[in-house]
Design a protein around this motif. Structure first.
Motif, PDB file in Angstrom:
ATOM      1  N   ALA A 170       6.909 -28.513  -0.967  1.00 42.53           N
ATOM      2  CA  ALA A 170       7.669 -29.638  -1.527  1.00 42.53           C
ATOM      3  C   ALA A 170       8.060 -30.657  -0.465  1.00 42.53           C
ATOM      4  O   ALA A 170       7.960 -31.867  -0.679  1.00 42.53           O
ATOM      5  CB  ALA A 170       8.917 -29.122  -2.224  1.00 42.53           C
ATOM      6  N   VAL A 171       8.486 -30.170   0.700  1.00 41.66           N
ATOM      7  CA  VAL A 171       9.064 -31.062   1.698  1.00 41.66           C
ATOM      8  C   VAL A 171       8.020 -32.015   2.281  1.00 41.66           C
ATOM      9  O   VAL A 171       8.364 -33.080   2.789  1.00 41.66           O
ATOM     10  CB  VAL A 171       9.729 -30.227   2.820  1.00 41.66           C
ATOM     11  CG1 VAL A 171       8.689 -29.652   3.775  1.00 41.66           C
ATOM     12  CG2 VAL A 171      10.760 -31.052   3.568  1.00 41.66           C
ATOM     13  N   ARG A 172       6.749 -31.644   2.142  1.00 42.64           N
ATOM     14  CA  ARG A 172       5.704 -32.499   2.716  1.00 42.64           C
ATOM     15  C   ARG A 172       5.633 -33.860   2.034  1.00 42.64           C
ATOM     16  O   ARG A 172       5.163 -34.844   2.605  1.00 42.64           O
ATOM     17  CB  ARG A 172       4.354 -31.780   2.620  1.00 42.64           C
ATOM     18  CG  ARG A 172       3.283 -32.396   3.502  1.00 42.64           C
ATOM     19  CD  ARG A 172       3.712 -32.361   4.969  1.00 42.64           C
ATOM     20  NE  ARG A 172       2.794 -33.110   5.815  1.00 42.64           N
ATOM     21  CZ  ARG A 172       2.864 -34.424   6.016  1.00 42.64           C
ATOM     22  NH1 ARG A 172       3.799 -35.143   5.398  1.00 42.64           N
ATOM     23  NH2 ARG A 172       2.002 -35.021   6.815  1.00 42.64           N
ATOM     24  N   LEU A 173       6.120 -33.919   0.790  1.00 40.04           N
ATOM     25  CA  LEU A 173       6.132 -35.199   0.082  1.00 40.04           C
ATOM     26  C   LEU A 173       7.146 -36.171   0.663  1.00 40.04           C
ATOM     27  O   LEU A 173       6.969 -37.391   0.581  1.00 40.04           O
ATOM     28  CB  LEU A 173       6.443 -34.964  -1.405  1.00 40.04           C
ATOM     29  CG  LEU A 173       6.603 -36.211  -2.281  1.00 40.04           C
ATOM     30  CD1 LEU A 173       5.274 -36.958  -2.392  1.00 40.04           C
ATOM     31  CD2 LEU A 173       7.129 -35.845  -3.662  1.00 40.04           C
ATOM     32  N   LEU A 174       8.207 -35.660   1.258  1.00 43.28           N
ATOM     33  CA  LEU A 174       9.349 -36.499   1.594  1.00 43.28           C
ATOM     34  C   LEU A 174       9.078 -37.494   2.709  1.00 43.28           C
ATOM     35  O   LEU A 174       9.789 -38.489   2.825  1.00 43.28           O
ATOM     36  CB  LEU A 174      10.553 -35.613   1.946  1.00 43.28           C
ATOM     37  CG  LEU A 174      10.994 -34.647   0.841  1.00 43.28           C
ATOM     38  CD1 LEU A 174      12.234 -33.875   1.270  1.00 43.28           C
ATOM     39  CD2 LEU A 174      11.242 -35.389  -0.473  1.00 43.28           C
ATOM     40  N   THR A 175       8.063 -37.244   3.543  1.00 45.24           N
ATOM     41  CA  THR A 175       7.707 -38.235   4.566  1.00 45.24           C
ATOM     42  C   THR A 175       6.717 -39.266   4.034  1.00 45.24           C
ATOM     43  O   THR A 175       6.292 -40.157   4.769  1.00 45.24           O
ATOM     44  CB  THR A 175       7.109 -37.549   5.808  1.00 45.24           C
ATOM     45  OG1 THR A 175       5.938 -36.808   5.430  1.00 45.24           O
ATOM     46  CG2 THR A 175       8.114 -36.602   6.453  1.00 45.24           C
ATOM     47  N   ILE A 176       6.360 -39.149   2.753  1.00 44.18           N
ATOM     48  CA  ILE A 176       5.398 -40.062   2.119  1.00 44.18           C
ATOM     49  C   ILE A 176       6.061 -40.866   1.007  1.00 44.18           C
ATOM     50  O   ILE A 176       5.980 -42.096   0.969  1.00 44.18           O
ATOM     51  CB  ILE A 176       4.200 -39.267   1.546  1.00 44.18           C
ATOM     52  CG1 ILE A 176       3.492 -38.494   2.661  1.00 44.18           C
ATOM     53  CG2 ILE A 176       3.236 -40.194   0.818  1.00 44.18           C
ATOM     54  CD1 ILE A 176       2.433 -37.530   2.167  1.00 44.18           C
ATOM     55  N   PHE A 177       6.729 -40.174   0.095  1.00 41.14           N
ATOM     56  CA  PHE A 177       7.334 -40.807  -1.082  1.00 41.14           C
ATOM     57  C   PHE A 177       8.435 -41.787  -0.679  1.00 41.14           C
ATOM     58  O   PHE A 177       9.247 -41.506   0.196  1.00 41.14           O
ATOM     59  CB  PHE A 177       7.907 -39.705  -1.984  1.00 41.14           C
ATOM     60  CG  PHE A 177       8.727 -40.207  -3.135  1.00 41.14           C
ATOM     61  CD1 PHE A 177       8.163 -41.027  -4.097  1.00 41.14           C
ATOM     62  CD2 PHE A 177      10.060 -39.862  -3.263  1.00 41.14           C
ATOM     63  CE1 PHE A 177       8.906 -41.492  -5.171  1.00 41.14           C
ATOM     64  CE2 PHE A 177      10.821 -40.315  -4.331  1.00 41.14           C
ATOM     65  CZ  PHE A 177      10.238 -41.136  -5.283  1.00 41.14           C
ATOM     66  N   GLY A 178       8.436 -42.949  -1.332  1.00 42.92           N
ATOM     67  CA  GLY A 178       9.468 -43.945  -1.065  1.00 42.92           C
ATOM     68  C   GLY A 178       9.248 -44.731   0.208  1.00 42.92           C
ATOM     69  O   GLY A 178      10.154 -45.434   0.673  1.00 42.92           O
ATOM     70  N   GLY A 179       8.038 -44.642   0.764  1.00 44.08           N
ATOM     71  CA  GLY A 179       7.732 -45.304   2.033  1.00 44.08           C
ATOM     72  C   GLY A 179       7.364 -44.269   3.078  1.00 44.08           C
ATOM     73  O   GLY A 179       8.179 -43.400   3.403  1.00 44.08           O
TER      74      GLY A 179
END
Length: 396
Positions: free
Chosen positions: A365-374
């Motif tokens: 899940a956390v791998r998305l957080l450096t991509i999503f929203g910029g």
């Protein structure tokens, strides 16, 4: 978060959220994850508990809870229940689409739409990204053409759309100046629309996109073929879509930063429990120097991330959070969370690779957080622009 961040009223709200998660989410989440879909009943239950549209003002039937700490509590309780997909779905609704309505919709639009954002009858998506336009929204090709009666006809395609299948509509960025869709648009080339699925056969969700993690939150492509948009569904003024997107980005990025800190904190707590109970070579894993040093580094990094996030939340609550500040918060928190979960998975050994363990789910899940929203790279550009502008001649 650190001691003193929450007040008594926040902790009272936490009890409501925790009871909701225990009753409505935990017993069913594995089934939703396997099905790659959450039921409408979840949204209805969240509405009944007052967990949707927290910031809707009282004059529109809401509670007016603009203090972002209330939103963070929802994240924290869902993360502790290993239900991050639900947290993402609620983020899209409350931290991306709703702010656009609160800031730019007319009074008539607010009266029409805000109650539906609170009662669970309208689940929203963010329709910005396209196959050829991610971070660079001036590359958006979806096109809206104005009709003689002031309505609009929409054609195009969006991708990576959370709530794309289960949702009832999307906040769509479309090219409205008649320019060539093969070229990057200008600052006034785009407008924002709230586009509804109901009554629009040309509004077609594509197949479910198979993601690494957060599978309970459905993600799909959206296709628009001669979709009819009433004039009343234009959000704000024509040609100011990019300006409006930029205005809602601070809250969207703050939301991702908050989620990242919550994930890191939750996984670190779970890892502390694991290493103090698991033995190897006759000793607890927690007693090995490498483990202790890793944990010390992670706890220090977590507290730094928490303090920085707290400062940005305070700025948001005071109406002072700008795009650069939110970008810094998201960059630091998301990159730290990625590092933290990776190390915690390693400390779990072979069990960390088993999806039954929360750390494995968090790793995906956390791998998305450096991509999503910029992406982190785009955030660095935003931060650098502010930094260099401040150091330019005659800028001080």
């Amino acid at each position: 978060m650190h001691t003193g961040f929450y007040d008594e009223i926040h902790e009272e709200f936490r009890e409501v959220v925790r009871e909701f998660v225990t009753r409505e989410v935990t017993p069913h989440y594995k089934q939703w994850d396997a099905a790659h879909m959450m039921p409408r009943a979840l949204w209805e239950a969240a509405a009944e508990n007052g967990l949707l549209g927290l910031a809707v003002p009282e004059e529109h039937g809401g509670m007016g809870l603009a203090d972002y700490r209330f939103r963070m509590i929802i994240d924290e309780e869902l993360a502790r229940a290993d239900a991050l997909g639900a947290a993402l779905a609620f983020h899209l609704h409350d931290d991306w689409v709703l702010p656009a309505l609160l800031q730019f919709a007319t009074e008539e639009q607010k009266q029409s739409w805000l109650p539906r954002f609170m009662d669970g009858s309208f689940v929203s998506s963010v329709g910005f990204t396209e196959p050829g336009a991610g971070s660079d929204l001036r590359g958006v090709r979806t096109k809206a053409t104005k009709n003689d009666d002031g309505s609009w006809t929409l054609n195009g395609q969006k991708t990576f759309i959370g709530n794309g299948i289960s949702g009832d509509g999307a906040l769509v960025l479309a090219r409205t100046d008649g320019s060539d869709v093969k070229q990057r648009g200008g600052a006034t080339s785009f407008s924002l629309f709230l586009v509804t699925k109901e009554g629009n056969p040309g509004y077609t969700p594509g197949n479910q996109l198979e993601k690494m993690g957060l599978k309970a939150s459905d993600t799909a492509e959206l296709f628009f073929s001669d979709v009819q948009i009433p004039a009343a569904n234009l959000i704000g003024e024509e040609g100011r879509g990019l300006e409006y997107v930029k205005a809602i980005l601070p809250q969207g990025r703050l939301a991702v930063a908050a989620a990242a800190v919550v994930v890191a904190e939750t996984v670190l707590d779970q890892t502390l429990d694991y290493v103090t109970q698991r033995n190897a070579f006759g000793e607890r894993i927690a007693d090995f120097q490498n483990t202790r040093f890793q944990l010390a580094d992670l706890q220090t990094g977590l507290e730094a991330a928490q303090r920085y996030l707290a400062a940005q939340v305070e700025g948001f609550n005071a109406g002072q959070l700008d795009l650069a500040g939110a970008s810094k918060a998201k960059l630091h928190a998301s990159e730290f969370a990625k590092k933290c979960v990776d190390i915690c998975l390693q400390l779990h050994g072979g069990y960390g690779y088993i999806l039954e363990y929360p750390v494995a789910q968090a790793y995906l899940a956390v791998r998305l957080l450096t991509i999503f929203g910029g992406t982190s790279e785009i955030l660095k550009e935003t931060i650098a622009q502010e930094l260099l502008a401040g150091s330019a001649p005659n800028s001080r």
